[in-house]
Design a protein around this motif. Structure first.
Motif, PDB file in Angstrom:
ATOM      1  N   UNK A 147     -40.062  23.520  16.182  1.00 54.64           N
ATOM      2  CA  UNK A 147     -40.355  22.082  15.581  1.00 54.64           C
ATOM      3  C   UNK A 147     -39.936  20.999  16.396  1.00 54.64           C
ATOM      4  N   UNK A 148     -38.721  21.291  17.118  1.00 56.30           N
ATOM      5  CA  UNK A 148     -38.222  20.088  17.973  1.00 56.30           C
ATOM      6  C   UNK A 148     -39.388  19.762  18.972  1.00 56.30           C
ATOM      7  N   UNK A 149     -39.879  20.913  19.612  1.00 56.31           N
ATOM      8  CA  UNK A 149     -41.110  20.530  20.605  1.00 56.31           C
ATOM      9  C   UNK A 149     -42.156  19.834  20.077  1.00 56.31           C
ATOM     10  N   UNK A 150     -42.595  20.076  18.816  1.00 57.45           N
ATOM     11  CA  UNK A 150     -43.903  19.408  18.268  1.00 57.45           C
ATOM     12  C   UNK A 150     -43.564  18.035  17.945  1.00 57.45           C
ATOM     13  N   UNK A 151     -42.266  17.823  17.293  1.00 57.69           N
ATOM     14  CA  UNK A 151     -42.123  16.489  16.884  1.00 57.69           C
ATOM     15  C   UNK A 151     -41.547  15.665  17.959  1.00 57.69           C
ATOM     16  N   UNK A 152     -40.991  16.130  19.199  1.00 61.53           N
ATOM     17  CA  UNK A 152     -41.027  15.414  20.062  1.00 61.53           C
ATOM     18  C   UNK A 152     -42.318  15.015  20.907  1.00 61.53           C
ATOM     19  N   UNK A 153     -43.117  15.751  20.924  1.00 56.05           N
ATOM     20  CA  UNK A 153     -44.586  15.481  21.530  1.00 56.05           C
ATOM     21  C   UNK A 153     -45.148  14.243  20.657  1.00 56.05           C
ATOM     22  N   UNK A 188     -41.095  10.067   8.978  1.00 61.13           N
ATOM     23  CA  UNK A 188     -41.085  11.443   9.345  1.00 61.13           C
ATOM     24  C   UNK A 188     -39.619  12.005   9.762  1.00 61.13           C
ATOM     25  N   UNK A 189     -38.696  10.977  10.220  1.00 65.37           N
ATOM     26  CA  UNK A 189     -37.466  11.389  10.815  1.00 65.37           C
ATOM     27  C   UNK A 189     -36.635  12.181  10.065  1.00 65.37           C
ATOM     28  N   UNK A 190     -36.419  11.830   8.761  1.00 61.53           N
ATOM     29  CA  UNK A 190     -35.563  12.887   7.922  1.00 61.53           C
ATOM     30  C   UNK A 190     -36.221  14.399   7.654  1.00 61.53           C
ATOM     31  N   UNK A 191     -37.449  14.309   7.495  1.00 64.73           N
ATOM     32  CA  UNK A 191     -38.453  15.646   7.429  1.00 64.73           C
ATOM     33  C   UNK A 191     -38.139  16.423   8.724  1.00 64.73           C
ATOM     34  N   UNK A 192     -38.327  15.711   9.931  1.00 68.01           N
ATOM     35  CA  UNK A 192     -38.095  16.210  11.356  1.00 68.01           C
ATOM     36  C   UNK A 192     -36.651  16.941  11.365  1.00 68.01           C
ATOM     37  N   UNK A 193     -35.789  16.016  10.916  1.00 66.81           N
ATOM     38  CA  UNK A 193     -34.195  16.668  11.121  1.00 66.81           C
ATOM     39  C   UNK A 193     -33.915  17.486  10.289  1.00 66.81           C
ATOM     40  N   UNK A 194     -34.483  17.722   9.041  1.00 63.13           N
ATOM     41  CA  UNK A 194     -34.327  19.092   8.072  1.00 63.13           C
ATOM     42  C   UNK A 194     -35.052  20.149   8.585  1.00 63.13           C
ATOM     43  N   UNK A 195     -36.115  20.088   9.445  1.00 61.01           N
ATOM     44  CA  UNK A 195     -36.770  21.389   9.835  1.00 61.01           C
ATOM     45  C   UNK A 195     -36.135  21.587  11.282  1.00 61.01           C
ATOM     46  N   UNK A 198     -33.447  23.980   9.388  1.00 59.52           N
ATOM     47  CA  UNK A 198     -34.601  25.110   9.126  1.00 59.52           C
ATOM     48  C   UNK A 198     -35.039  24.923   7.600  1.00 59.52           C
ATOM     49  N   UNK A 199     -35.125  23.791   7.094  1.00 60.60           N
ATOM     50  CA  UNK A 199     -35.103  23.554   5.854  1.00 60.60           C
ATOM     51  C   UNK A 199     -36.451  22.437   5.460  1.00 60.60           C
ATOM     52  N   UNK A 200     -37.148  23.027   4.332  1.00 58.39           N
ATOM     53  CA  UNK A 200     -38.323  22.469   3.866  1.00 58.39           C
ATOM     54  C   UNK A 200     -38.325  21.441   2.614  1.00 58.39           C
ATOM     55  N   UNK A 201     -36.908  21.015   2.374  1.00 56.43           N
ATOM     56  CA  UNK A 201     -36.831  20.295   1.109  1.00 56.43           C
ATOM     57  C   UNK A 201     -36.968  19.027   1.312  1.00 56.43           C
ATOM     58  N   UNK A 202     -37.349  18.313   2.324  1.00 67.72           N
ATOM     59  CA  UNK A 202     -37.934  16.905   2.646  1.00 67.72           C
ATOM     60  C   UNK A 202     -39.328  17.141   2.737  1.00 67.72           C
ATOM     61  N   UNK A 203     -40.075  18.059   2.808  1.00 65.08           N
ATOM     62  CA  UNK A 203     -41.446  18.212   3.273  1.00 65.08           C
ATOM     63  C   UNK A 203     -42.300  17.375   2.439  1.00 65.08           C
ATOM     64  N   UNK A 204     -41.883  17.009   1.152  1.00 68.32           N
ATOM     65  CA  UNK A 204     -42.615  16.013   0.337  1.00 68.32           C
ATOM     66  C   UNK A 204     -42.859  14.749   0.836  1.00 68.32           C
ATOM     67  N   UNK A 205     -42.046  14.331   1.983  1.00 68.88           N
ATOM     68  CA  UNK A 205     -42.338  13.146   2.741  1.00 68.88           C
ATOM     69  C   UNK A 205     -43.760  13.214   3.572  1.00 68.88           C
ATOM     70  N   UNK A 206     -44.023  14.535   3.907  1.00 68.65           N
ATOM     71  CA  UNK A 206     -44.846  14.753   4.720  1.00 68.65           C
ATOM     72  C   UNK A 206     -46.267  13.994   4.403  1.00 68.65           C
ATOM     73  N   UNK A 207     -46.704  14.253   3.055  1.00 71.87           N
ATOM     74  CA  UNK A 207     -48.210  13.566   2.703  1.00 71.87           C
ATOM     75  C   UNK A 207     -48.039  12.005   2.857  1.00 71.87           C
ATOM     76  N   UNK A 208     -46.633  11.460   2.599  1.00 73.45           N
ATOM     77  CA  UNK A 208     -46.787  10.160   2.560  1.00 73.45           C
ATOM     78  C   UNK A 208     -46.783   9.634   4.225  1.00 73.45           C
ATOM     79  N   UNK A 209     -45.937  10.308   4.920  1.00 72.19           N
ATOM     80  CA  UNK A 209     -46.159  10.264   6.329  1.00 72.19           C
ATOM     81  C   UNK A 209     -47.424  10.495   7.081  1.00 72.19           C
ATOM     82  N   UNK A 210     -48.241  11.324   6.486  1.00 74.08           N
ATOM     83  CA  UNK A 210     -49.564  11.499   7.128  1.00 74.08           C
ATOM     84  C   UNK A 210     -50.434  10.161   6.496  1.00 74.08           C
TER      85      UNK A 210
END
Length: 292
Positions: free
Chosen positions: A36-42, A90-97, A101-113
């Motif tokens: 996840x770090x690699x993808x978010x870094x990119x 996306x920052x809190x979601x990235x930190x969690x993942x 290794x948590x998907x608890x903040x993935x609800x931020x994903x659609x908003x970020x998209x």
């Protein structure tokens, strides 16, 4: 318009970055830890790097701060503000993942998209709003920018088959854009006669150029690319943007080396088409500088 390298890089790689963010927000790819770090870094590197490259185009780099102060009237300002909001979303979601290794903040994903796509739309509107450049001033401009971002993001997020289909759409839209754009200046009815207000008394021709030396207008808003070279670059762009990557993505077995090769070829095509986007844009002020 003059195709400044900094603006070409800005519009190309920031679109790829926010396109990748859009897919990450929807859960593609679904990674945790170092992957996840690699993808978010990119995604952050492309988005932030693209935005920073646009600053290089400013004569006075300190003026970049003013890009955030005119949000009520400026699409450039809106783009700057929206990009920051999207990146922080996306920052809190990235930190969690990455770290938990948590998907608890993935609800931020659609908003970020949604914010990522709106940011790309704002970038496109910087150009689409300009009535003085007819080639840009049409609804297809934001559609093209958004499709490029989504298709490029699909490539970066390893959605190979989806990216292959989307690149076919990109090619169709790009050729429609070139075809429609070639007619735009003529369709406005603008010429030297309308520009000077003297058209009613006869054909207007330039006796001397407006200036005897180089100036800001000539450097920024007047650029000529021959039709022969333009057509050649369009074909090169077509092959690189879509033809080769589509054949690779849809006909070859999916693998990391193949996906990386398709991505690099696509990016080369995007840079070529974006150079044409600026080089072929005729600003109406050029009517004052032609001797025709």
């Amino acid at each position: 318009m003059h195709p400044a390298p900094s603006v070409i890089v800005f519009t190309s790689i920031s679109g790829l970055g926010f396109g990748l963010f859009m897919w990450l927000g929807l859960g593609f790819p679904s990674f945790t830890g170092m992957a996840a770090f690699g993808v978010y870094f990119m995604a952050y590197a492309l988005s932030v790097g693209g935005l920073l490259s646009s600053v290089l185009h400013l004569a006075n780099k300190k003026n970049a701060i003013y890009a955030f102060s005119q949000w009520q009237t400026s699409w450039l300002s809106r783009e700057g503000i929206l990009s920051v909001i999207a990146l922080f979303t996306f920052a809190p979601m990235a930190i969690a993942q990455i770290f938990f290794a948590s998907d608890s903040l993935n609800w931020l994903g659609p908003i970020g998209s949604a914010l990522a796509l709106i940011t790309v739309f704002s970038t496109s509107m910087i150009y689409a709003q300009l009535k003085t450049i007819p080639r840009w001033h049409m609804p297809l401009t934001p559609v093209l920018y958004l499709t490029y971002a989504i298709a490029g993001g699909a490539l970066l997020s390893m959605q190979a088959k989806v990216a292959g289909v989307l690149l076919i759409v990109v090619l169709a839209l790009q050729w429609a854009y070139w075809t429609m754009g070639d007619k735009r200046l003529a369709e406005t009815g603008s010429d030297k006669g309308t520009a000077t207000g003297l058209g009613s008394i006869g054909k207007v021709r330039m006796f001397e150029s407006a200036h005897t030396a180089r100036n800001y207008i000539l450097d920024e808003m007047f650029f000529t690319v021959g039709r022969k070279h333009s057509q050649k670059l369009r074909m090169i762009s077509t092959v690189l943007i879509g033809v080769v990557p589509v054949l690779m993505l849809l006909l070859l077995p999916v693998s990391m080396p193949m996906a990386i090769a398709a991505l690099l070829i696509h990016v080369a095509g995007v840079l070529t088409s974006r150079w044409l986007f600026f080089a072929e844009a005729e600003h109406v002020v050029s009517l004052y500088y032609s001797r025709g």
